[in-house]
Design a protein around this motif. Structure first.
Motif, PDB file in Angstrom:
ATOM      1  N   LEU A  99       6.178  42.254 -19.113  1.00 40.37           N
ATOM      2  CA  LEU A  99       5.064  41.606 -18.434  1.00 40.37           C
ATOM      3  C   LEU A  99       3.735  42.129 -18.965  1.00 40.37           C
ATOM      4  CD1 LEU A  99       4.211  39.714 -16.085  1.00 40.37           C
ATOM      5  CD2 LEU A  99       4.235  41.731 -14.625  1.00 40.37           C
ATOM      6  N   THR A 135       6.724  35.875 -22.028  1.00 41.95           N
ATOM      7  CA  THR A 135       6.888  34.692 -21.183  1.00 41.95           C
ATOM      8  C   THR A 135       7.852  35.020 -20.053  1.00 41.95           C
ATOM      9  OG1 THR A 135       8.750  33.864 -22.480  1.00 41.95           O
ATOM     10  CG2 THR A 135       6.540  33.187 -23.189  1.00 41.95           C
ATOM     11  N   TRP A 136       7.941  34.109 -19.067  1.00 42.50           N
ATOM     12  CA  TRP A 136       8.828  34.353 -17.935  1.00 42.50           C
ATOM     13  C   TRP A 136      10.279  34.452 -18.380  1.00 42.50           C
ATOM     14  CZ3 TRP A 136       6.882  36.298 -13.854  1.00 42.50           C
ATOM     15  CH2 TRP A 136       5.588  36.002 -13.478  1.00 42.50           C
TER      16      TRP A 136
END
Length: 61
Positions: free
Chosen positions: A19, A24-25
């Motif tokens: 993070l 990215t997620w």
């Protein structure tokens, strides 16, 4: 229970680092899953090695 907590801690650290690195997620989630399982495998291996050493030492006496 220890395996579950180890997975949460190691996976959580990997996810937080991803993070902060701007992942990215999907990358964050995959790091959580992959490193969580690696943490559990490491704990399982350490438990088995500890039991083997303990059995070896108790049979020597």
């Amino acid at each position: 229970m220890a395996y579950l907590l180890t997975a949460i801690m190691t996976g959580g650290v990997a996810a937080i680092l991803s993070l902060f690195a701007g992942g990215t997620w999907g990358e964050i989630f995959m790091n959580y899953v992959i490193y969580g399982h690696l943490g559990m495998a490491t704990l399982a291996l350490a438990t088995l090695a500890s039991a083997a050493v303990d059995r070896r030492q108790s049979s020597d006496t």
